[in-house]
Design a protein around this motif. Structure first.
Motif, PDB file in Angstrom:
ATOM      1  N   PRO A   1      62.446   8.609   4.512  1.00 42.97           N
ATOM      2  CA  PRO A   1      61.214   9.248   5.035  1.00 42.97           C
ATOM      3  C   PRO A   1      61.470  10.175   6.221  1.00 42.97           C
ATOM      4  O   PRO A   1      60.815  11.212   6.345  1.00 42.97           O
ATOM      5  CB  PRO A   1      60.352   8.046   5.441  1.00 42.97           C
ATOM      6  N   ILE A   2      62.425   9.800   7.079  1.00 42.15           N
ATOM      7  CA  ILE A   2      62.753  10.669   8.222  1.00 42.15           C
ATOM      8  C   ILE A   2      63.371  11.969   7.737  1.00 42.15           C
ATOM      9  O   ILE A   2      63.069  13.056   8.245  1.00 42.15           O
ATOM     10  CB  ILE A   2      63.705   9.931   9.184  1.00 42.15           C
ATOM     11  N   LEU A   3      64.251  11.875   6.726  1.00 42.71           N
ATOM     12  CA  LEU A   3      64.872  13.073   6.166  1.00 42.71           C
ATOM     13  C   LEU A   3      63.825  13.985   5.533  1.00 42.71           C
ATOM     14  O   LEU A   3      63.868  15.217   5.711  1.00 42.71           O
ATOM     15  CB  LEU A   3      65.924  12.671   5.128  1.00 42.71           C
ATOM     16  N   ILE A   4      62.869  13.412   4.832  1.00 42.71           N
ATOM     17  CA  ILE A   4      61.800  14.207   4.225  1.00 42.71           C
ATOM     18  C   ILE A   4      60.954  14.876   5.306  1.00 42.71           C
ATOM     19  O   ILE A   4      60.555  16.043   5.175  1.00 42.71           O
ATOM     20  CB  ILE A   4      60.932  13.314   3.319  1.00 42.71           C
ATOM     21  N   LEU A   5      60.685  14.153   6.384  1.00 40.65           N
ATOM     22  CA  LEU A   5      59.924  14.729   7.493  1.00 40.65           C
ATOM     23  C   LEU A   5      60.639  15.953   8.059  1.00 40.65           C
ATOM     24  O   LEU A   5      60.010  16.986   8.331  1.00 40.65           O
ATOM     25  CB  LEU A   5      59.726  13.674   8.583  1.00 40.65           C
ATOM     26  N   ILE A   6      61.964  15.866   8.224  1.00 42.08           N
ATOM     27  CA  ILE A   6      62.731  16.987   8.767  1.00 42.08           C
ATOM     28  C   ILE A   6      62.714  18.166   7.803  1.00 42.08           C
ATOM     29  O   ILE A   6      62.528  19.323   8.204  1.00 42.08           O
ATOM     30  CB  ILE A   6      64.176  16.538   9.062  1.00 42.08           C
ATOM     31  N   ILE A   7      62.901  17.884   6.517  1.00 40.55           N
ATOM     32  CA  ILE A   7      62.923  18.960   5.519  1.00 40.55           C
ATOM     33  C   ILE A   7      61.592  19.702   5.486  1.00 40.55           C
ATOM     34  O   ILE A   7      61.542  20.945   5.482  1.00 40.55           O
ATOM     35  CB  ILE A   7      63.271  18.389   4.128  1.00 40.55           C
ATOM     36  N   TYR A   8      60.485  18.967   5.515  1.00 42.22           N
ATOM     37  CA  TYR A   8      59.169  19.599   5.416  1.00 42.22           C
ATOM     38  C   TYR A   8      58.730  20.257   6.719  1.00 42.22           C
ATOM     39  O   TYR A   8      57.676  20.910   6.741  1.00 42.22           O
ATOM     40  CB  TYR A   8      58.127  18.581   4.953  1.00 42.22           C
ATOM     41  N   SER A   9      59.497  20.101   7.785  1.00 39.98           N
ATOM     42  CA  SER A   9      59.190  20.862   8.986  1.00 39.98           C
ATOM     43  C   SER A   9      59.559  22.333   8.823  1.00 39.98           C
ATOM     44  O   SER A   9      59.162  23.165   9.632  1.00 39.98           O
ATOM     45  CB  SER A   9      59.937  20.276  10.190  1.00 39.98           C
ATOM     46  N   PHE A  10      60.303  22.657   7.769  1.00 37.48           N
ATOM     47  CA  PHE A  10      60.667  24.045   7.456  1.00 37.48           C
ATOM     48  C   PHE A  10      59.849  24.583   6.280  1.00 37.48           C
ATOM     49  O   PHE A  10      60.219  25.584   5.672  1.00 37.48           O
ATOM     50  CB  PHE A  10      62.156  24.142   7.126  1.00 37.48           C
ATOM     51  N   ASN A  11      58.752  23.931   5.941  1.00 37.14           N
ATOM     52  CA  ASN A  11      57.936  24.317   4.806  1.00 37.14           C
ATOM     53  C   ASN A  11      57.063  25.522   5.149  1.00 37.14           C
ATOM     54  O   ASN A  11      56.390  25.544   6.186  1.00 37.14           O
ATOM     55  CB  ASN A  11      57.052  23.145   4.369  1.00 37.14           C
ATOM     56  N   ALA A  12      57.053  26.529   4.283  1.00 36.03           N
ATOM     57  CA  ALA A  12      56.258  27.727   4.530  1.00 36.03           C
ATOM     58  C   ALA A  12      54.773  27.486   4.314  1.00 36.03           C
ATOM     59  O   ALA A  12      53.941  28.264   4.791  1.00 36.03           O
ATOM     60  CB  ALA A  12      56.740  28.861   3.621  1.00 36.03           C
ATOM     61  N   SER A  13      54.410  26.437   3.588  1.00 31.90           N
ATOM     62  CA  SER A  13      53.008  26.116   3.359  1.00 31.90           C
ATOM     63  C   SER A  13      52.439  25.346   4.544  1.00 31.90           C
ATOM     64  O   SER A  13      53.149  24.610   5.220  1.00 31.90           O
ATOM     65  CB  SER A  13      52.864  25.289   2.078  1.00 31.90           C
TER      66      SER A  13
ATOM     67  N   VAL B   1      47.011  17.697   9.016  1.00 31.84           N
ATOM     68  CA  VAL B   1      48.423  17.355   8.843  1.00 31.84           C
ATOM     69  C   VAL B   1      49.144  18.596   8.356  1.00 31.84           C
ATOM     70  O   VAL B   1      49.122  18.924   7.168  1.00 31.84           O
ATOM     71  CB  VAL B   1      48.596  16.190   7.852  1.00 31.84           C
ATOM     72  N   THR B   2      49.777  19.322   9.265  1.00 32.25           N
ATOM     73  CA  THR B   2      50.527  20.530   8.933  1.00 32.25           C
ATOM     74  C   THR B   2      51.989  20.323   9.273  1.00 32.25           C
ATOM     75  O   THR B   2      52.341  19.382  10.009  1.00 32.25           O
ATOM     76  CB  THR B   2      49.981  21.737   9.722  1.00 32.25           C
ATOM     77  N   PRO B   3      52.887  21.198   8.788  1.00 30.07           N
ATOM     78  CA  PRO B   3      54.302  21.078   9.153  1.00 30.07           C
ATOM     79  C   PRO B   3      54.571  21.213  10.648  1.00 30.07           C
ATOM     80  O   PRO B   3      55.683  20.921  11.089  1.00 30.07           O
ATOM     81  CB  PRO B   3      54.949  22.235   8.368  1.00 30.07           C
ATOM     82  N   ALA B   4      53.580  21.655  11.416  1.00 27.00           N
ATOM     83  CA  ALA B   4      53.768  21.693  12.871  1.00 27.00           C
ATOM     84  C   ALA B   4      54.016  20.295  13.420  1.00 27.00           C
ATOM     85  O   ALA B   4      54.807  20.107  14.352  1.00 27.00           O
ATOM     86  CB  ALA B   4      52.544  22.308  13.547  1.00 27.00           C
ATOM     87  N   ILE B   5      53.337  19.299  12.851  1.00 25.21           N
ATOM     88  CA  ILE B   5      53.561  17.912  13.259  1.00 25.21           C
ATOM     89  C   ILE B   5      54.981  17.493  12.926  1.00 25.21           C
ATOM     90  O   ILE B   5      55.651  16.818  13.708  1.00 25.21           O
ATOM     91  CB  ILE B   5      52.529  16.994  12.568  1.00 25.21           C
ATOM     92  N   ASN B   6      55.462  17.922  11.743  1.00 22.87           N
ATOM     93  CA  ASN B   6      56.846  17.615  11.369  1.00 22.87           C
ATOM     94  C   ASN B   6      57.821  18.259  12.340  1.00 22.87           C
ATOM     95  O   ASN B   6      58.837  17.664  12.705  1.00 22.87           O
ATOM     96  CB  ASN B   6      57.127  18.125   9.953  1.00 22.87           C
ATOM     97  N   ALA B   7      57.523  19.496  12.754  1.00 22.81           N
ATOM     98  CA  ALA B   7      58.416  20.192  13.682  1.00 22.81           C
ATOM     99  C   ALA B   7      58.468  19.482  15.033  1.00 22.81           C
ATOM    100  O   ALA B   7      59.548  19.280  15.605  1.00 22.81           O
ATOM    101  CB  ALA B   7      57.948  21.637  13.854  1.00 22.81           C
ATOM    102  N   ILE B   8      57.296  19.098  15.551  1.00 19.80           N
ATOM    103  CA  ILE B   8      57.268  18.372  16.826  1.00 19.80           C
ATOM    104  C   ILE B   8      58.005  17.039  16.700  1.00 19.80           C
ATOM    105  O   ILE B   8      58.804  16.669  17.565  1.00 19.80           O
ATOM    106  CB  ILE B   8      55.807  18.139  17.266  1.00 19.80           C
ATOM    107  N   SER B   9      57.747  16.324  15.621  1.00 22.59           N
ATOM    108  CA  SER B   9      58.397  15.023  15.414  1.00 22.59           C
ATOM    109  C   SER B   9      59.902  15.177  15.274  1.00 22.59           C
ATOM    110  O   SER B   9      60.668  14.339  15.764  1.00 22.59           O
ATOM    111  CB  SER B   9      57.815  14.346  14.170  1.00 22.59           C
ATOM    112  N   THR B  10      60.350  16.240  14.620  1.00 20.58           N
ATOM    113  CA  THR B  10      61.790  16.480  14.462  1.00 20.58           C
ATOM    114  C   THR B  10      62.452  16.736  15.804  1.00 20.58           C
ATOM    115  O   THR B  10      63.537  16.209  16.094  1.00 20.58           O
ATOM    116  CB  THR B  10      62.020  17.671  13.518  1.00 20.58           C
ATOM    117  N   LEU B  11      61.812  17.550  16.642  1.00 16.88           N
ATOM    118  CA  LEU B  11      62.365  17.819  17.969  1.00 16.88           C
ATOM    119  C   LEU B  11      62.427  16.548  18.806  1.00 16.88           C
ATOM    120  O   LEU B  11      63.426  16.290  19.506  1.00 16.88           O
ATOM    121  CB  LEU B  11      61.511  18.874  18.680  1.00 16.88           C
ATOM    122  N   MET B  12      61.387  15.723  18.740  1.00 15.03           N
ATOM    123  CA  MET B  12      61.391  14.448  19.466  1.00 15.03           C
ATOM    124  C   MET B  12      62.474  13.515  18.929  1.00 15.03           C
ATOM    125  O   MET B  12      63.148  12.816  19.689  1.00 15.03           O
ATOM    126  CB  MET B  12      60.023  13.776  19.353  1.00 15.03           C
ATOM    127  N   LEU B  13      62.662  13.528  17.599  1.00 18.87           N
ATOM    128  CA  LEU B  13      63.671  12.676  16.986  1.00 18.87           C
ATOM    129  C   LEU B  13      65.060  13.036  17.471  1.00 18.87           C
ATOM    130  O   LEU B  13      65.845  12.160  17.878  1.00 18.87           O
ATOM    131  CB  LEU B  13      63.584  12.798  15.465  1.00 18.87           C
TER     132      LEU B  13
END
Length: 291
Positions: free
Chosen positions: A32-44, A263-275
């Protein structure tokens, strides 16, 4: 097939099955963490639909326009200020609580390891409580405590106190002291007491021995404990949720608020940076502790 060959076959199958179980366990934890990181680069702008690779969600966090739609850009621009305010609050809380917890935790570790006093066992038991207790229990207890104290202060002085950054800092110090104490005390237990005794024999007093002998030897453990406390404080949500007030929004709380609305990829981006920030601090802590 002989019994020996059957035993070897069973052991081989069992060994492979253990590897499969380990792989499934790690996949359950980290996929799930890997999927979160991948979807932080999602154009949608929707997490469930992959529309291609982009760095625009990271650019938007730092004020860049990128190639996102106008509506999405305006939404991210309006929230970027809130993100950085929440980040500043998180860093301030983490820095102050780490400093206080490191000082108090190191002092307690020295007292427990070097001295015998009445109530020593009770202090040791209390130190383990924040570690074994659920965070929600700690958060509710702190909320009840602050509410009671604020009511008493208001009745006695007429001054009305509210939850805010000071209460969050106190809450973080409460659970960080235990981790600092245990880390520093483990290092103290490994020290050879002959080193301190030799300093006493050479004429050094207790204060000089501490600064010249004890502190340099436990310095890596103190630094490691401080990094651990900083990481725990930066990522904490539950205790912060129960002790926060107006104007003390932290980054984990801000991310939680974003999830409730969109719930947008912006949340994934913030979570990735925190991770990655937390991972860097933990790895630094482990490296320093081994030195």
């Amino acid at each position: 097939m002989t019994k020996t060959k059957l035993d070897l076959l069973v052991r081989a199958i069992g060994k492979k099955w253990l590897w499969v179980q380990a792989a499934l366990a790690f996949a359950f934890l980290y996929l799930p963490i890997l999927i979160l990181i991948i979807y932080s680069f999602n154009a949608s702008r929707f997490n469930a639909v992959w529309r291609g690779f982009t760095l625009d969600w990271y650019r938007s966090l730092f004020g860049g326009a990128g190639t996102l739609g106008l509506e999405t850009q305006l939404g991210m621009a309006s929230s970027s200020a809130g993100i950085w305010t929440a980040l500043n609050n998180s860093l301030l809380i983490a820095a102050i609580s780490t400093l206080l917890a490191t000082v108090f935790g190191t002092t307690i570790a020295l007292a427990l390891e070097r001295f015998h006093f009445p109530g020593r066992k009770a202090v040791e038991a209390l130190l383990f409580l924040p570690i074994i207790m659920p965070e929600i229990t700690i958060g509710i207890s702190l909320l009840v405590f602050f509410t009671l104290v604020f009511r008493i202060v208001e009745n006695l002085t007429g001054i009305r106190l509210n939850l805010g950054l000071p209460t969050v800092i106190i809450g973080h110090v409460v659970f960080n002291i235990s981790f600092v104490t245990i880390t520093v005390r483990a290092r103290l237990a490994e020290l050879d007491p002959i080193l301190e005794q030799a300093a006493f024999d050479l004429g050094a007093n207790e204060w000089r021995t501490f600064w010249r002998i004890t502190l340099p030897l436990i310095g890596p453990a103190i630094f490691s404990a401080a990094l651990l406390a900083f990481t725990l404080s930066l990522d904490d949500f539950v205790v912060t949720f129960f002790t926060t007030g107006v104007g003390s929004m932290t980054l984990p709380l801000f991310v939680y608020g974003m999830i409730k609305f969109a719930v947008t990829p912006a949340i994934n981006a913030i979570s990735t940076l925190m991770l990655f920030a937390s991972l860097l601090l933990v790895l630094s802590s482990l490296k320093v502790q081994k030195s």
